[in-house]
Scaffold this motif. Structure first.
Motif, PDB file in Angstrom:
ATOM      1  N   VAL A   1       0.851  -1.187   0.000  1.00  0.00           N
ATOM      2  CA  VAL A   1       0.000   0.000   0.000  1.00  0.00           C
ATOM      3  C   VAL A   1       0.885   1.235   0.000  1.00  0.00           C
ATOM      4  N   GLN A   2       0.381   2.311  -0.570  1.00  0.00           N
ATOM      5  CA  GLN A   2       1.129   3.564  -0.552  1.00  0.00           C
ATOM      6  C   GLN A   2       0.979   4.251   0.801  1.00  0.00           C
ATOM      7  N   ALA A   3       1.948   5.068   1.113  1.00  0.00           N
ATOM      8  CA  ALA A   3       1.885   5.847   2.348  1.00  0.00           C
ATOM      9  C   ALA A   3       0.586   6.648   2.385  1.00  0.00           C
ATOM     10  N   GLY A   4      -0.035   6.652   3.564  1.00  0.00           N
ATOM     11  CA  GLY A   4      -1.317   7.315   3.718  1.00  0.00           C
ATOM     12  C   GLY A   4      -2.505   6.407   3.506  1.00  0.00           C
ATOM     13  N   GLY A   5      -2.256   5.225   2.987  1.00  0.00           N
ATOM     14  CA  GLY A   5      -3.316   4.288   2.711  1.00  0.00           C
ATOM     15  C   GLY A   5      -3.719   3.479   3.935  1.00  0.00           C
ATOM     16  N   SER A   6      -4.629   2.530   3.705  1.00  0.00           N
ATOM     17  CA  SER A   6      -5.167   1.719   4.794  1.00  0.00           C
ATOM     18  C   SER A   6      -5.147   0.238   4.415  1.00  0.00           C
ATOM     19  N   LEU A   7      -5.064  -0.575   5.444  1.00  0.00           N
ATOM     20  CA  LEU A   7      -5.196  -2.022   5.310  1.00  0.00           C
ATOM     21  C   LEU A   7      -5.917  -2.539   6.546  1.00  0.00           C
ATOM     22  N   ARG A   8      -6.603  -3.651   6.389  1.00  0.00           N
ATOM     23  CA  ARG A   8      -7.203  -4.321   7.534  1.00  0.00           C
ATOM     24  C   ARG A   8      -6.692  -5.755   7.580  1.00  0.00           C
ATOM     25  N   LEU A   9      -6.041  -6.066   8.675  1.00  0.00           N
ATOM     26  CA  LEU A   9      -5.561  -7.425   8.898  1.00  0.00           C
ATOM     27  C   LEU A   9      -6.607  -8.212   9.673  1.00  0.00           C
ATOM     28  N   SER A  10      -6.691  -9.492   9.362  1.00  0.00           N
ATOM     29  CA  SER A  10      -7.606 -10.379  10.061  1.00  0.00           C
ATOM     30  C   SER A  10      -6.829 -11.520  10.691  1.00  0.00           C
ATOM     31  N   CYS A  11      -7.325 -11.997  11.802  1.00  0.00           N
ATOM     32  CA  CYS A  11      -6.735 -13.142  12.486  1.00  0.00           C
ATOM     33  C   CYS A  11      -7.880 -14.074  12.869  1.00  0.00           C
ATOM     34  N   ALA A  12      -7.977 -15.183  12.170  1.00  0.00           N
ATOM     35  CA  ALA A  12      -9.036 -16.143  12.429  1.00  0.00           C
ATOM     36  C   ALA A  12      -8.542 -17.205  13.395  1.00  0.00           C
ATOM     37  N   ALA A  13      -9.301 -17.440  14.439  1.00  0.00           N
ATOM     38  CA  ALA A  13      -8.905 -18.391  15.477  1.00  0.00           C
ATOM     39  C   ALA A  13      -9.766 -19.642  15.411  1.00  0.00           C
ATOM     40  N   SER A  14      -9.150 -20.754  15.729  1.00  0.00           N
ATOM     41  CA  SER A  14      -9.868 -22.023  15.831  1.00  0.00           C
ATOM     42  C   SER A  14      -9.247 -22.834  16.951  1.00  0.00           C
ATOM     43  N   GLY A  15      -9.917 -23.892  17.353  1.00  0.00           N
ATOM     44  CA  GLY A  15      -9.422 -24.713  18.456  1.00  0.00           C
ATOM     45  C   GLY A  15     -10.077 -24.291  19.759  1.00  0.00           C
ATOM     46  N   SER A  16      -9.296 -24.132  20.793  1.00  0.00           N
ATOM     47  CA  SER A  16      -9.816 -23.808  22.130  1.00  0.00           C
ATOM     48  C   SER A  16     -10.116 -22.324  22.271  1.00  0.00           C
ATOM     49  N   ILE A  17     -10.972 -21.820  21.415  1.00  0.00           N
ATOM     50  CA  ILE A  17     -11.210 -20.378  21.347  1.00  0.00           C
ATOM     51  C   ILE A  17     -11.940 -19.844  22.566  1.00  0.00           C
ATOM     52  N   PHE A  18     -12.687 -20.675  23.248  1.00  0.00           N
ATOM     53  CA  PHE A  18     -13.457 -20.186  24.388  1.00  0.00           C
ATOM     54  C   PHE A  18     -12.575 -19.884  25.587  1.00  0.00           C
ATOM     55  N   ASN A  19     -11.331 -20.322  25.541  1.00  0.00           N
ATOM     56  CA  ASN A  19     -10.399 -20.042  26.629  1.00  0.00           C
ATOM     57  C   ASN A  19      -9.553 -18.796  26.371  1.00  0.00           C
ATOM     58  N   ILE A  20      -9.722 -18.175  25.204  1.00  0.00           N
ATOM     59  CA  ILE A  20      -8.884 -17.022  24.866  1.00  0.00           C
ATOM     60  C   ILE A  20      -9.259 -15.835  25.731  1.00  0.00           C
ATOM     61  N   TYR A  21      -8.267 -15.226  26.376  1.00  0.00           N
ATOM     62  CA  TYR A  21      -8.514 -14.029  27.168  1.00  0.00           C
ATOM     63  C   TYR A  21      -7.675 -12.843  26.685  1.00  0.00           C
ATOM     64  N   TYR A  22      -6.783 -13.096  25.745  1.00  0.00           N
ATOM     65  CA  TYR A  22      -5.899 -12.033  25.255  1.00  0.00           C
ATOM     66  C   TYR A  22      -5.599 -12.292  23.782  1.00  0.00           C
ATOM     67  N   MET A  23      -5.676 -11.230  23.003  1.00  0.00           N
ATOM     68  CA  MET A  23      -5.272 -11.313  21.606  1.00  0.00           C
ATOM     69  C   MET A  23      -4.434 -10.082  21.290  1.00  0.00           C
ATOM     70  N   GLY A  24      -3.314 -10.309  20.648  1.00  0.00           N
ATOM     71  CA  GLY A  24      -2.444  -9.185  20.333  1.00  0.00           C
ATOM     72  C   GLY A  24      -1.945  -9.237  18.908  1.00  0.00           C
ATOM     73  N   TRP A  25      -1.607  -8.057  18.390  1.00  0.00           N
ATOM     74  CA  TRP A  25      -0.924  -7.931  17.117  1.00  0.00           C
ATOM     75  C   TRP A  25       0.498  -7.465  17.377  1.00  0.00           C
ATOM     76  N   TYR A  26       1.443  -8.098  16.700  1.00  0.00           N
ATOM     77  CA  TYR A  26       2.852  -7.777  16.822  1.00  0.00           C
ATOM     78  C   TYR A  26       3.417  -7.592  15.419  1.00  0.00           C
ATOM     79  N   ARG A  27       4.562  -6.956  15.343  1.00  0.00           N
ATOM     80  CA  ARG A  27       5.205  -6.816  14.047  1.00  0.00           C
ATOM     81  C   ARG A  27       6.713  -6.907  14.194  1.00  0.00           C
ATOM     82  N   GLN A  28       7.338  -7.333  13.120  1.00  0.00           N
ATOM     83  CA  GLN A  28       8.787  -7.430  13.097  1.00  0.00           C
ATOM     84  C   GLN A  28       9.293  -6.938  11.757  1.00  0.00           C
TER      85      GLN A  28
END
Length: 116
Positions: A12-39
């Motif tokens: 994307v060009q500077a100034g633009g937008s993106l939407r990231l998605s994170c789909a979860a499966s498995g023991s999802i009912f136990n999730i208490y924290y979700m984070g986005w990280y970058r490297q």
């Protein structure tokens, strides 16, 4: 255990937008924290944004006012809306989840490239 799959990265060009998605499966009912990280190349992985099960959110200073983390419980999916993107936002973005009784789960990562 929790399995995570990210999507939504791209170029994307500077100034633009993106939407990231994170789909979860498995023991999802136990999730208490979700984070986005970058490297970015040659840099350590850093926290970008996170959300707790009660709805509390936190953001890195560098993205405050530009990024927003959210969740759609009906779809077991978390999002990172990224606006006003800058070249410094270029990185591989990962989502991570903490669930009761399990060690932290990580997605495979999605590349975000912001051109100037």
């Amino acid at each position: 255990q929790v399995q995570l799959v990210e999507s939504g990265g791209g170029l994307v060009q500077a100034g633009g937008s993106l939407r990231l998605s994170c789909a979860a499966s498995g023991s999802i009912f136990n999730i208490y924290y979700m984070g986005w990280y970058r490297q970015a190349p040659g840099k350590q992985r850093e926290s970008v944004a996170n959300i707790y099960s009660g709805g509390i959110t936190n953001y890195a200073d560098s993205v405050k006012g530009r990024f927003a983390i959210s969740r759609d419980s009906s779809k077991n999916t978390w999002y990172l809306q990224m606006n006003s993107l800058k070249p410094d936002d270029t990185a591989v973005y990962y989502c991570a989840a903490d669930a009761n009784g399990y060690s932290r789960s990580w997605g495979q990562g999605t590349q975000v490239t912001v051109s100037s």
